[in-house]
Write a protein that holds these residues in place. Structure first.
Motif, PDB file in Angstrom:
ATOM      1  N   GLN A  59     -16.194  73.964  51.304  1.00  0.00           N
ATOM      2  CA  GLN A  59     -16.894  75.146  51.797  1.00  0.00           C
ATOM      3  C   GLN A  59     -17.678  74.833  53.060  1.00  0.00           C
ATOM      4  OE1 GLN A  59     -16.522  78.386  50.406  1.00  0.00           O
ATOM      5  NE2 GLN A  59     -17.318  78.727  52.476  1.00  0.00           N
ATOM      6  N   ALA A  62     -15.219  74.729  55.837  1.00  0.00           N
ATOM      7  CA  ALA A  62     -14.744  76.086  56.112  1.00  0.00           C
ATOM      8  C   ALA A  62     -15.763  76.857  56.943  1.00  0.00           C
ATOM      9  CB  ALA A  62     -14.466  76.813  54.797  1.00  0.00           C
ATOM     10  N   ARG A  69     -12.332  78.936  52.537  1.00  0.00           N
ATOM     11  CA  ARG A  69     -12.232  77.683  51.788  1.00  0.00           C
ATOM     12  C   ARG A  69     -10.778  77.391  51.414  1.00  0.00           C
ATOM     13  NH1 ARG A  69     -11.898  75.859  46.697  1.00  0.00           N
ATOM     14  NH2 ARG A  69     -13.034  73.928  46.150  1.00  0.00           N
TER      15      ARG A  69
END
Length: 298
Positions: A59, A62, A69
């Protein structure tokens, strides 16, 4: 186009299929630049800062590059890992082998730094090769009626090198340098012939046109390139993928190196000689005799 052959315009998505212990950055270099846009951003982030990638969650990464994600996880899987945690482990392993950059800014120092950089990555040259692809390439070269070698741009010297080495190994090969002559020769090949395309980028349109002509003629297309998902690799019967020594596709364009490709070409011909048994040894002995006759005493 033979059944199951990939389209030249739409390379088939693939995942890493090279050596299981191949370094993370070697996998990225081999699969670039054809990663999907989001995957490419993830890969560039990882290559740009291995240490930060190790400390990041899927995450975190991302959020840093502006993708979902799922894209981070998919990128890890495309690179041959079960998921992002395994990619982080690979990054940590590679980071442990990174050499400290030289602070010597002299010309000799720059040369030494470049040599050290090549030395640290030369093992990556074979990371994407498989036993199946090498055996297929050697068998095709051995059994072909004609072998046409095509190489354009900065890959041209490699094509000539391969042609001379194959001829010296008792496997006559031909090479043409005019673009139209290349296509004409390729179109005149038969199903018993092989067209070898050497292209670092795998995206040279002149070389791609020749490859299409060879395939239309029914010949086997063997490519030697640096990018696994390039149009050339995807449209070849057999592709020998040799990851670029550069950090990115942009770096490959600006500071092109063919060192890794040279190594693989030389080893491929040596393996062909061994595969041909007595024929290969006799051809090499004949070459050595001619070399001996050509040398004069000082």
């Amino acid at each position: 186009m033979p059944s199951g052959a990939a389209s030249w315009k739409d390379p088939v998505p693939v995942v890493w299929s090279g050596a299981a212990d191949a370094p993370l950055t070697a996998r990225i270099r081999a699969l670039a630049p054809s990663l999907h846009a989001g995957e490419r951003r993830v890969a560039e982030f990882v290559v740009g800062d291995l240490a930060l990638a190790i400390e990041s969650t899927a995450q975190d990464l991302a959020d840093a590059v502006g993708v979902g994600r799922a894209t981070v996880v998919r990128t890890a899987q495309t690179l041959g890992y079960d998921g992002f945690p395994q990619l982080r482990v690979a990054a940590a392993q590679e980071l442990s082998h990174v050499h400290v950059a030289s602070t010597d800014d002299t010309l000799v120092g720059s040369l030494r730094a470049a040599a050290d950089r090549f030395a640290s990555r030369i093992g990556d040259s074979v990371a994407a090769l498989t036993e199946e692809s090498l055996r297929s390439a050697i068998s095709a070269l051995d059994e072909a009626g004609r072998v046409l070698i095509v190489a354009n741009g900065l890959s041209s010297p490699l094509g000539l090198d391969l042609q001379l080495r194959l001829t010296a190994a008792g496997r006559p090969a031909e090479i043409l340098h005019d673009a139209l002559a290349q296509r004409i020769a390729a179109r005149q090949l038969s199903a018993n012939d092989v067209c070898v395309i050497v292209s670092g980028s795998g995206a040279n349109e002149t070389s791609l046109a020749v490859a299409r002509a060879a395939r239309d003629a029914g010949a086997t297309v063997l490519s030697i390139t640096s990018f696994a998902r390039s149009a050339l690799a995807s449209g070849s019967d057999t592709a020998l993928v040799v990851p670029s020594m550069s950090d990115s596709f942009q770096d490959e364009l600006l500071h092109t190196s063919r060192v890794a490709l040279v190594l693989v070409i030389e080893t491929l011909v040596d393996s062909l000689i061994k595969h041909r048994g007595p024929r290969g040894r006799e051809a090499r002995d004949a070459v050595l005799r001619e070399l001996g006759n050509a040398l004069s005493e000082p």
